[in-house]
Scaffold this motif. Sequence first.
Motif, PDB file in Angstrom:
ATOM      1  N   LEU A 120       0.837  -1.048  -0.082  1.00 23.37           N
ATOM      2  CA  LEU A 120      -0.078   0.135  -0.110  1.00 23.37           C
ATOM      3  C   LEU A 120       0.952   1.307   0.288  1.00 23.37           C
ATOM      4  CD1 LEU A 120      -2.785   1.403   0.224  1.00 23.37           C
ATOM      5  CD2 LEU A 120      -2.657   1.168   2.631  1.00 23.37           C
ATOM      6  N   VAL A 121       0.745   2.129  -0.949  1.00 23.53           N
ATOM      7  CA  VAL A 121       1.160   3.174  -1.150  1.00 23.53           C
ATOM      8  C   VAL A 121       0.370   4.634  -0.672  1.00 23.53           C
ATOM      9  CG1 VAL A 121       2.360   5.424  -2.692  1.00 23.53           C
ATOM     10  CG2 VAL A 121       2.759   2.752  -3.023  1.00 23.53           C
ATOM     11  N   TRP A 122       0.779   5.022   0.792  1.00 20.69           N
ATOM     12  CA  TRP A 122      -0.143   6.043   1.345  1.00 20.69           C
ATOM     13  C   TRP A 122      -0.039   7.482   0.537  1.00 20.69           C
ATOM     14  CZ3 TRP A 122      -3.623   5.225   4.858  1.00 20.69           C
ATOM     15  CH2 TRP A 122      -3.668   3.894   5.635  1.00 20.69           C
ATOM     16  N   MET A 123      -1.165   8.102   0.789  1.00 22.26           N
ATOM     17  CA  MET A 123      -1.136   9.635   0.111  1.00 22.26           C
ATOM     18  C   MET A 123      -0.072  10.455   0.839  1.00 22.26           C
ATOM     19  SD  MET A 123      -2.519  11.264  -2.109  1.00 22.26           S
ATOM     20  CE  MET A 123      -3.996  10.230  -2.707  1.00 22.26           C
ATOM     21  N   SER A 124       0.634  11.239  -0.174  1.00 18.63           N
ATOM     22  CA  SER A 124       1.599  12.241   0.259  1.00 18.63           C
ATOM     23  C   SER A 124       2.023  12.878  -0.809  1.00 18.63           C
ATOM     24  CB  SER A 124       2.877  11.187   0.994  1.00 18.63           C
ATOM     25  OG  SER A 124       4.058  12.112   1.351  1.00 18.63           O
ATOM     26  N   MET A 129       5.291   9.469  -2.513  1.00 16.86           N
ATOM     27  CA  MET A 129       4.593   8.074  -3.134  1.00 16.86           C
ATOM     28  C   MET A 129       5.400   7.387  -4.143  1.00 16.86           C
ATOM     29  SD  MET A 129       0.782  10.098  -3.449  1.00 16.86           S
ATOM     30  CE  MET A 129      -0.001   8.338  -3.633  1.00 16.86           C
ATOM     31  N   LEU A 130       6.122   7.993  -4.940  1.00 17.76           N
ATOM     32  CA  LEU A 130       6.876   7.265  -5.894  1.00 17.76           C
ATOM     33  C   LEU A 130       8.135   6.446  -5.162  1.00 17.76           C
ATOM     34  CD1 LEU A 130       7.446   6.496  -8.757  1.00 17.76           C
ATOM     35  CD2 LEU A 130       9.094   8.428  -8.934  1.00 17.76           C
ATOM     36  N   ALA A 131       8.842   7.158  -4.208  1.00 22.52           N
ATOM     37  CA  ALA A 131       9.725   6.210  -3.369  1.00 22.52           C
ATOM     38  C   ALA A 131       9.056   5.138  -2.705  1.00 22.52           C
ATOM     39  CB  ALA A 131      10.339   7.191  -2.547  1.00 22.52           C
TER      40      ALA A 131
END
Length: 348
Positions: A120-124, A129-131
Amino acid sequence: MIHFKYRPITLDFTFSAGTSRGVLRSKPSWVIILEIEGSLGIGECSLIPGLSPDNPGVIESKLENLRKNGVYRNKICRKETPALFFALEMAYKGLENRNPFLLFDNEFSKSRSALNINGLVWMSDAESMLAQAKEKASSGFNCIKFKVGALPFEQELKLLQEFRDSEFGVKMEIRLDANGAFTKSEALNKLEQLSRFNIHSIEQPIQPGQWPEMKRLCQESPIPVALDEELIGIQSKEDIQHLLDYIEPQYIILKPSLIGGFEVSDCFVEEAEKRNTGWWATSALESNIGLNAIAQWAASKNNDLPQGLGTGGLFHNNFESPLQVERGCLNYRPDASWADIETWIREK
């Protein structure tokens, strides 16, 4: 007689967890303990502020009433407090099995197989997010889910393009989760633009309760649509059938803490599979107590789709457990224990 007690806990995130609904830094849970003749049952009532139907004040009142007057499942309204109902269901299942952490006897709970899960990539900000996505991919995940809907849309398109163009993104299965962020007038256009990135599915593109619009998206979207928040409050077999027959989603997302536990989730699975509707389970940000219960339940269904159950590392103060994420899979380690939670329970 069953002895009942409970303890509240505030779970503190290791980072600011961003979604299109806002940023979470902590969340409430209550651990409930049932005991009879030396056997324990442990459950977790987990709430997501701003999403869970359960009211924290009502939860506290009902828990205190159960402590004073005795614990009976039929005293708890699943519609009003689905997370509390699930916690009791969890605890009773452990009590019946004479093991508070063995709720379903299967290959996963016996440490013989692992559950495939998404990263899961959390909103930032887009760079972070890419990192996150690259880190998840390099650690072995084959499916990554991006939260979308909070950043300017052009930034999100650029982010997905950059990830797809990277060495990590070429073969990666990508899921999206909008948490209802798109308006009904813009949703289809946005889904058409997102589709060029070969997206597996998008969860809840518009706010729940707009059935005609959601039905149209399921019919016309080039990206398969998964219902998530739309399932909250749908609990009877008749209502589940009506929802699936009317909207005809490609997928549904099952969060037992939000929809009312194992029994409701079982009904959703049964009705979805009759209609060739795909599904997977996702945590509602439970501690390892609730995560363990959901993982064991999901493993009992023999579903090969990646589950949304990689949330055990989100909190500074989570309980140590046999659950471990390794190379995109959730494992139940045979050499680990639940001593952390057992000690915590005895502290008060």
